[in-house]
Design an enzyme around this catalytic site. Structure first.
Site, PDB file in Angstrom:
ATOM      1  N   SER A 119       0.787  -1.236   0.000  1.00 18.72           N
ATOM      2  CA  SER A 119       0.000   0.000   0.000  1.00 18.72           C
ATOM      3  C   SER A 119       0.820   1.287   0.000  1.00 18.72           C
ATOM      4  O   SER A 119       0.269   2.365  -0.183  1.00 18.72           O
ATOM      5  CB  SER A 119      -0.957   0.008   1.195  1.00 18.72           C
ATOM      6  OG  SER A 119      -0.252   0.026   2.412  1.00 18.72           O
TER       7      SER A 119
ATOM      8  N   LYS B 172      -5.929   4.785   8.274  1.00 17.03           N
ATOM      9  CA  LYS B 172      -4.793   5.564   7.793  1.00 17.03           C
ATOM     10  C   LYS B 172      -5.100   7.064   7.808  1.00 17.03           C
ATOM     11  O   LYS B 172      -4.199   7.886   8.012  1.00 17.03           O
ATOM     12  CB  LYS B 172      -4.392   5.095   6.397  1.00 17.03           C
ATOM     13  CG  LYS B 172      -3.819   3.694   6.407  1.00 17.03           C
ATOM     14  CD  LYS B 172      -3.414   3.201   5.033  1.00 17.03           C
ATOM     15  CE  LYS B 172      -2.810   1.799   5.124  1.00 17.03           C
ATOM     16  NZ  LYS B 172      -2.342   1.286   3.837  1.00 17.03           N
TER      17      LYS B 172
END
Length: 341
Positions: free
Chosen positions: A234, A279
């Site tokens: 990611s 996140k």
């Protein structure tokens, strides 16, 4: 005598509580991780400095004991996942960890390729073989190969990619034997493995391993990416932005702290990731001012929509920017005005 019984009971209770901390449930728990500045861990030889920062964002993921499970039940930005949603069927913790680290390695390689090509610098590869990510149960490789083994020859011949290895083995039939040469813990070893037909109805046979290319990217100027024990793909987008920024004179950060997430393909496509709301929380705590989120071409429930939802919920001032490609991210930053004090 009467006092000893409560003491023993207390000791027993303490032992039970201690032991339960090491008893894992069939679940994983994820929670917001960190937002880490990339300039200290990515170094392009002779690269340009930047006034602001690009940051990768992470999610902390681990097996759940009873305490972690209960805490996650009452925490808004902690998620509980059954083991089968995180690991492949019959995949061990070790195999899962190895798979995540190799996905990170592939992500770094793709990020370097994207950044250097955008900067007009040629890229070459040195192919070295394949890594075993997982050995499938009840297949011939079980007990002969292990996750992390580095296979570099089949029947005495090197091969040019994982696809070449698969094509070669697939050209044979069940019962045929292939000789694999591989390295394990620095030691070169050989093994002969009979092929077995897959039960997917394809009629093809194999040894029963999942694998990934081991290839070294060759660029000049040289670049190093010290991702330590961070796993998964990611961080690809943010890696590519940091590398490109060090390669080019214009500072794309313009003095801002810029976070984001998304996989990166060699063609520059940015892909969906998991845990984006966590996140967002991590990036906001780190003081990020902008956040790049995969737009997924406007798909319903895209990473971008999820990010907007979390940003609104935590009342962050961080701006969420939708992108589908590396070029879109660069174009946005190029048009952005420089931050003023």
């Amino acid at each position: 005598m009467k006092r000893k019984f409560p003491i023993r009971l207390s000791i027993l209770a303490a032992l039970i509580l201690f032991a339960s901390a090491f008893y894992y449930l069939p679940f994983y728990v994820s929670k917001p991780g960190m937002a880490k500045e990339l300039e200290p861990i990515i170094k392009v030889e002779g690269g340009y400095e930047e006034e602001g920062n690009f940051m990768l964002t992470t999610v902390r993921m681990g097996r759940a004991n009873i305490y972690a499970y209960l805490i996650a039940q009452f925490s808004k930005y902690q998620e509980i996942y059954p083991v089968e949603e995180i690991r492949a069927e019959d995949e061990t913790d070790k195999e899962y960890t190895i798979r995540q680290l190799h996905m990170m390695d592939n992500s770094k390689t793709a990020a370097i390729e994207v950044a250097y090509k955008k900067a007009g610098i040629p890229v070459e590869y040195d192919f070295k073989g394949v890594y075993v990510l997982r050995v499938l149960p009840d297949m011939p490789a079980e007990g002969k190969l292990k996750p992390g083994d580095h296979v570099f020859e089949v029947d005495g011949n090197p091969f040019a990619s994982a696809n070449d290895f698969i094509d070669y083995v697939s050209s044979k039939k069940a019962g045929d034997i292939v000789k694999l040469s591989f390295k394990r813990n620095g030691k070169t070893m050989d093994t002969e493995i009979p092929l077995k037909a897959f039960d997917d109805g394809s009629g093809k046979a194999g040894v029963g391993i999942q694998l990934v290319d081991d290839k070294e990217i060759k660029v000049e100027p040289d670049v190093t990416v010290e991702s330590e024990e961070i796993g998964g793909p990611s961080a690809g987008l943010m890696f590519s932005l940091e590398i490109y920024n060090q390669l080019t004179k214009e500072d794309l950060t313009k003095g801002y702290d810029i976070a984001g997430t998304g996989t990166i393909s060699p063609d520059g496509t940015v892909g969906r990731i998991g845990g984006i709301q966590q996140k967002i929380v991590a990036a906001d705590k780190a003081g990020a001012e902008l956040f790049f989120a995969p737009f997924e071409k406007g798909a319903k429930d895209s990473n971008y929509e999820e990010a907007l939802e979390a940003a609104k919920d935590i009342d962050t001032k961080m701006k969420i920017i939708p992108i589908d490609t590396f070029d879109e991210a660069v174009a946005y930053l190029e048009k952005m005005k420089k931050k003023t004090s």
